[in-house]
Design an enzyme around this catalytic site. Structure first.
Site, short mmCIF file in Angstrom:
data_model
loop_
_atom_site.label_atom_id
_atom_site.label_comp_id
_atom_site.label_asym_id
_atom_site.label_seq_id
_atom_site.Cartn_x
_atom_site.Cartn_y
_atom_site.Cartn_z
N GLU A 150 0.85 -1.32 -0.08
CA GLU A 150 -0.05 0.23 0.07
C GLU A 150 0.74 1.19 0.12
OE1 GLU A 150 -2.43 3.30 1.70
OE2 GLU A 150 -0.58 2.51 2.49
N GLU A 151 1.94 1.18 0.70
CA GLU A 151 2.74 2.21 0.91
C GLU A 151 3.43 2.91 -0.40
OE1 GLU A 151 2.21 4.33 3.30
OE2 GLU A 151 1.59 3.32 5.23
#
Length: 358
Positions: A150-151
């Site tokens: 996600e990051e």
């Protein structure tokens, strides 16, 4: 309309166990992974063994619930997504998802990225949803999904959504940063998207659940919210989705986590009562979305229209579990004395042979 059964579910949110999981995932204490002690100091997507250990930790905790757990290896160089599923009874093709990203980051991400709020908090909320919802039956299928990457730009959720072709995904609840409340609380945001059918209605349902169960939260529903988390991957494919997050957007109090993406994003900065309420709201929302079955005989644990050996064995597997233990659940504690004992099992045995035709 509030349901007594849903109230019973959210009443079982046990904050000490939730905190224990969060401390395991964020490296505050040594976790047990694969039967061995391991300190998870980072869950950074590029970190190799540490993030793989976090994935394994979640897989083991989901598998012990009897759920079907699969891994989606969206890139052989990176950790996979984790997907657990509770099949629906009457409409299994209808699917609702509760998800969170498991990975973390910081300025020293390869060695130290505790990511307690971002996003051990959401990941543990998903695990808690699985623990407390798994013993129940639902009309629709419920999936518990933990995304990686996600990051780096929603990589894991984009790959997951790309795999959903032909599936009837009716709603997705994304939990990202749900434990920080430092100023003017208990404010929180619900981010929806007006151009995606069903998204705002989903946000309004979350808001209604908070009200119906008198949870100590003050939600604001944004009809054109942020796309800065995994729910955006669902929006981009036209699936109804929302983000539940702490006071993040346009806050008059500017109550954003002061330790965001640093090595100090730790559980000691959790507002624990607030976190518990966020977990309860997510559980109750999913129970209403998926259609909690309230018409089954209490001893017919799989709602198969008969009480048989499967039900007795399921209850017996929880023998000895007491309040606070992950194996404990009120479904099995017939006399509600906070321990599953021989008296409970005797009551189950007394129902053996019951069938719907009776």
């Amino acid at each position: 309309t509030p349901l007594p059964q849903v109230q019973d579910i959210i009443d079982q949110v046990y904050l000490p166990r939730i905190m224990d999981y969060a401390e395991d995932l964020s490296g505050e204490q040594i976790a047990i992974v694969g039967g061995d002690p391991y300190l998870i100091t980072t869950r950074y997507t590029y970190s190799g063994q540490p993030v793989q250990k976090a994935v394994q930790y979640m897989v083991e905790h989901l598998e012990r619930l009897g759920l079907n757990v699969t891994l989606q290896l969206w890139n052989p160089s990176y950790p996979p997504n984790v997907i657990a599923e509770k099949p629906g009874l009457t409409q299994p093709a209808n699917i609702y998802i509760i998800g969170a990203h498991l990975d973390s980051t910081s300025g020293s991400a390869m060695t130290s990225a505790p990511g307690a709020d971002d996003n051990a908090s959401g990941s543990v909320a998903v695990l808690t949803a699985a623990e407390l919802l798994a013993p129940y039956n639902f009309d629709a299928t419920v999936r518990f999904v933990l995304f990686t990457g996600e990051e780096q730009g929603l990589w894991g959720s984009q790959a997951y959504v790309a795999s959903l072709s032909g599936q009837n995904i009716l709603g997705m609840l994304n939990l990202d940063m749900v434990s920080w409340d430092n100023v003017g609380g208990p404010l929180m945001d619900v981010h929806a998207k007006s151009t995606v059918a069903g998204s705002v209605a989903l946000g309004n349902l979350f808001n209604d659940v908070v009200s119906a169960y008198s949870l100590d939260l003050t939600p604001t529903v944004y009809s054109n919210g942020t796309g800065a988390s995994d729910h955006a991957s669902f929006w981009n494919a036209g699936y109804a989705a929302i983000l539940a997050i702490e006071d993040y957007y346009y806050s008059p109090n500017n109550d954003f986590n002061a330790y965001y993406h640093t090595i100090n994003d730790r559980t000691i900065y959790y507002n624990q009562p607030y976190y518990g309420e966020m977990v309860k709201a997510s559980l109750a929302t999913m129970a209403h979305l998926a259609g909690l079955r309230t018409d089954c005989n209490w001893a017919d644990l799989d709602c198969s229209c008969e009480v048989n050996v499967v039900d007795i064995e399921t209850a017996a597997a929880r023998w000895g579990a007491a309040w606070g233990d992950w194996r404990y659940h009120r479904v099995y504690d017939v006399d509600h004395n906070n321990v599953i004992d021989v008296l409970d099992l005797q009551q189950y045995a007394a129902q053996w042979g019951w069938a719907c035709s009776q």
